[in-house]
Design a protein around this motif. Structure first.
Motif, PDB file in Angstrom:
ATOM      1  N   SER A  59     -31.386  -6.507  33.834  1.00  0.00           N
ATOM      2  CA  SER A  59     -31.479  -8.030  33.570  1.00  0.00           C
ATOM      3  C   SER A  59     -30.495  -8.282  33.708  1.00  0.00           C
ATOM      4  O   SER A  59     -29.832  -9.581  34.434  1.00  0.00           O
ATOM      5  N   LEU A  60     -29.186  -8.392  32.784  1.00  0.00           N
ATOM      6  CA  LEU A  60     -28.375  -9.536  32.168  1.00  0.00           C
ATOM      7  C   LEU A  60     -26.823  -8.674  32.649  1.00  0.00           C
ATOM      8  O   LEU A  60     -25.905  -9.386  33.171  1.00  0.00           O
ATOM      9  N   PHE A  61     -26.868  -7.684  32.633  1.00  0.00           N
ATOM     10  CA  PHE A  61     -25.625  -6.142  33.470  1.00  0.00           C
ATOM     11  C   PHE A  61     -25.917  -6.375  35.010  1.00  0.00           C
ATOM     12  O   PHE A  61     -24.591  -5.810  36.076  1.00  0.00           O
ATOM     13  N   ARG A  62     -26.436  -6.465  35.983  1.00  0.00           N
ATOM     14  CA  ARG A  62     -27.035  -5.451  36.770  1.00  0.00           C
ATOM     15  C   ARG A  62     -26.027  -6.460  37.904  1.00  0.00           C
ATOM     16  O   ARG A  62     -26.518  -7.685  37.999  1.00  0.00           O
ATOM     17  N   THR A  63     -25.417  -6.030  38.459  1.00  0.00           N
ATOM     18  CA  THR A  63     -25.157  -7.526  39.747  1.00  0.00           C
ATOM     19  C   THR A  63     -26.077  -7.132  41.521  1.00  0.00           C
ATOM     20  O   THR A  63     -26.913  -6.451  41.300  1.00  0.00           O
ATOM     21  N   GLY A  64     -26.138  -8.327  41.144  1.00  0.00           N
ATOM     22  CA  GLY A  64     -27.293  -8.511  42.946  1.00  0.00           C
ATOM     23  C   GLY A  64     -27.455 -10.380  42.859  1.00  0.00           C
ATOM     24  O   GLY A  64     -27.620 -10.735  41.668  1.00  0.00           O
ATOM     25  N   LYS A  65     -27.879 -10.670  43.577  1.00  0.00           N
ATOM     26  CA  LYS A  65     -28.716 -12.138  43.728  1.00  0.00           C
ATOM     27  C   LYS A  65     -29.465 -12.441  42.809  1.00  0.00           C
ATOM     28  O   LYS A  65     -29.389 -13.322  42.551  1.00  0.00           O
ATOM     29  N   ARG A  66     -30.137 -11.514  42.541  1.00  0.00           N
ATOM     30  CA  ARG A  66     -31.105 -11.343  41.313  1.00  0.00           C
ATOM     31  C   ARG A  66     -30.824 -11.867  39.605  1.00  0.00           C
ATOM     32  O   ARG A  66     -31.204 -12.286  39.104  1.00  0.00           O
ATOM     33  N   THR A  67     -29.820 -11.701  39.820  1.00  0.00           N
ATOM     34  CA  THR A  67     -29.300 -11.459  38.310  1.00  0.00           C
ATOM     35  C   THR A  67     -27.938 -12.368  38.082  1.00  0.00           C
ATOM     36  O   THR A  67     -26.624 -10.778  38.177  1.00  0.00           O
ATOM     37  N   ARG A  68     -27.553 -13.747  37.791  1.00  0.00           N
ATOM     38  CA  ARG A  68     -26.654 -14.216  38.312  1.00  0.00           C
ATOM     39  C   ARG A  68     -26.213 -14.748  36.401  1.00  0.00           C
ATOM     40  O   ARG A  68     -25.484 -15.790  37.028  1.00  0.00           O
ATOM     41  N   LEU A  69     -26.215 -13.841  35.492  1.00  0.00           N
ATOM     42  CA  LEU A  69     -26.075 -14.696  34.749  1.00  0.00           C
ATOM     43  C   LEU A  69     -25.136 -14.719  34.074  1.00  0.00           C
ATOM     44  O   LEU A  69     -24.215 -15.095  33.388  1.00  0.00           O
ATOM     45  N   GLY A  70     -24.387 -12.930  35.172  1.00  0.00           N
ATOM     46  CA  GLY A  70     -22.811 -13.149  34.661  1.00  0.00           C
ATOM     47  C   GLY A  70     -22.083 -12.117  33.552  1.00  0.00           C
ATOM     48  O   GLY A  70     -20.806 -12.029  33.548  1.00  0.00           O
ATOM     49  N   PHE A  71     -23.329 -11.836  33.205  1.00  0.00           N
ATOM     50  CA  PHE A  71     -22.746 -10.892  31.469  1.00  0.00           C
ATOM     51  C   PHE A  71     -21.475  -9.949  31.951  1.00  0.00           C
ATOM     52  O   PHE A  71     -22.141  -9.406  33.286  1.00  0.00           O
ATOM     53  N   ARG A  72     -21.126  -9.556  31.042  1.00  0.00           N
ATOM     54  CA  ARG A  72     -20.672  -8.199  31.617  1.00  0.00           C
ATOM     55  C   ARG A  72     -20.456  -7.287  30.569  1.00  0.00           C
ATOM     56  O   ARG A  72     -20.535  -8.049  28.762  1.00  0.00           O
ATOM     57  N   HIS A  73     -20.129  -6.022  30.322  1.00  0.00           N
ATOM     58  CA  HIS A  73     -20.536  -5.181  29.341  1.00  0.00           C
ATOM     59  C   HIS A  73     -18.961  -5.529  28.434  1.00  0.00           C
ATOM     60  O   HIS A  73     -17.849  -5.146  29.025  1.00  0.00           O
ATOM     61  N   TRP A  74     -19.361  -5.972  26.890  1.00  0.00           N
ATOM     62  CA  TRP A  74     -17.979  -5.871  25.993  1.00  0.00           C
ATOM     63  C   TRP A  74     -17.625  -4.418  25.628  1.00  0.00           C
ATOM     64  O   TRP A  74     -16.794  -4.341  25.314  1.00  0.00           O
ATOM     65  N   ARG A  75     -18.792  -4.548  24.073  1.00  0.00           N
ATOM     66  CA  ARG A  75     -18.068  -3.017  23.689  1.00  0.00           C
ATOM     67  C   ARG A  75     -20.294  -2.770  22.633  1.00  0.00           C
ATOM     68  O   ARG A  75     -20.339  -3.719  23.075  1.00  0.00           O
ATOM     69  N   GLY A  76     -19.685  -1.953  22.185  1.00  0.00           N
ATOM     70  CA  GLY A  76     -21.167  -1.138  21.338  1.00  0.00           C
ATOM     71  C   GLY A  76     -20.695  -1.503  19.905  1.00  0.00           C
ATOM     72  O   GLY A  76     -19.253  -1.610  19.791  1.00  0.00           O
ATOM     73  N   TYR A  77     -21.952  -1.571  19.184  1.00  0.00           N
ATOM     74  CA  TYR A  77     -21.683  -1.641  18.023  1.00  0.00           C
ATOM     75  C   TYR A  77     -22.729  -0.397  17.187  1.00  0.00           C
ATOM     76  O   TYR A  77     -23.614  -1.110  18.132  1.00  0.00           O
ATOM     77  N   SER A  78     -22.979  -0.305  16.319  1.00  0.00           N
ATOM     78  CA  SER A  78     -23.514   0.360  15.415  1.00  0.00           C
ATOM     79  C   SER A  78     -23.927  -0.289  14.006  1.00  0.00           C
ATOM     80  O   SER A  78     -23.360  -1.045  13.484  1.00  0.00           O
ATOM     81  N   ASN A  79     -25.148  -0.794  13.788  1.00  0.00           N
ATOM     82  CA  ASN A  79     -26.212  -1.550  12.759  1.00  0.00           C
ATOM     83  C   ASN A  79     -26.621  -0.830  11.974  1.00  0.00           C
ATOM     84  O   ASN A  79     -27.318  -0.237  11.932  1.00  0.00           O
ATOM     85  N   VAL A  80     -25.882  -0.839  10.445  1.00  0.00           N
ATOM     86  CA  VAL A  80     -26.425   0.097   9.658  1.00  0.00           C
ATOM     87  C   VAL A  80     -26.834  -0.121   8.223  1.00  0.00           C
ATOM     88  O   VAL A  80     -26.213  -1.199   7.817  1.00  0.00           O
TER      89      VAL A  80
END
Length: 246
Positions: A133-154
């Motif tokens: 929903s957030l990162f897929r491109t297309g007409k229905r997902t116009r939020l414009g978010f791009r994957h930045w980086r991953g992280y671990s929560n410990v």
């Protein structure tokens, strides 16, 4: 019919109930228990926050989202940023499209009226619905978010066995006399962190006063031989405003 509107304090119990029903999906589904006050966590981060909810004609909550706006550092420069969180909707394809359009409009309003050019959020890596929903491109997902980086929560569970000492570093409990130097140290460290908090004197004081069971005495401060702060930590239990439920 479903309508989307700003949430108010009177919606507190309904927001909490909706979060309880809809956990974040993934290999280990989890949710946050924010009772008794859904908005308390937002107030800890900033005085500028807003929440929206979607409800059907019978008044049942179908979706929610929140945004916290604050000053943050990007490439060492202070600017206004926003964090998008608690984005949840009940299974409803039509609402999903309407919801995205609504969030896009709110982001545009922030950029236009409050000069918020960057918004970020956190998503569980294997939550496929959220990532699509957030990162897929297309007409229905116009939020414009791009994957930045991953992280671990410990989570670390430990107890102090014995005091450790280094001749060049002295560790003490902080007091009111350390406030100015500690604030300056935190602010300098934040400059190197993307979206790092801006620790002005007012913001540091606000945090010390607004966070429950928190204060300057929570900090342990490490100083070098010249008396300059080189590290700090503030053990704190956030249980009064947020608990993770697996």
């Amino acid at each position: 019919m479903t309508r989307i509107r700003p949430a108010t304090a009177s919606d507190n119990e309904r927001l909490l109930a909706f979060q309880t029903r809809y956990a974040m999906l993934g290999g280990m589904p989890l949710r946050f228990d924010r009772s008794p006050d859904y908005f308390a966590l937002h107030r800890c981060h900033s005085n500028d926050y807003r929440t929206w909810l979607a409800e059907d004609s019978a008044g049942h909550v179908k979706g929610m989202a929140s945004m916290v706006v604050r000053d943050g550092y990007l490439a060492g420069e202070k600017q206004r940023i926003a964090y998008l969180g608690d984005l949840r909707i009940a299974p409803d394809r039509e609402l999903a499209r309407t919801w995205v359009d609504y969030v896009v409009d709110r982001l545009a309003d922030l950029a236009r009226h409050e000069d918020v050019q960057h918004t970020y959020c956190c998503v569980i890596r294997d939550n496929r619905i959220a990532t699509q929903s957030l990162f897929r491109t297309g007409k229905r997902t116009r939020l414009g978010f791009r994957h930045w980086r991953g992280y671990s929560n410990v989570s670390i569970y430990a107890r102090r066995i014995a005091a450790r000492r280094a001749d060049s570093v002295r560790i003490t409990n902080a007091s009111a006399t350390d406030a100015d130097a500690l604030r300056a140290f935190l602010d300098q460290e934040s400059r190197s962190q993307p979206f790092g908090c801006v620790f002005t004197a007012d913001e540091f004081t606000r945090r010390l006063n607004a966070w429950p069971d928190f204060g300057i005495e929570r900090f342990l401060v490490a100083r070098n031989a010249q008396g300059r702060i080189v590290g700090c930590v503030a053990p704190w239990d956030a249980g009064r405003i947020k608990r993770i439920v697996l």
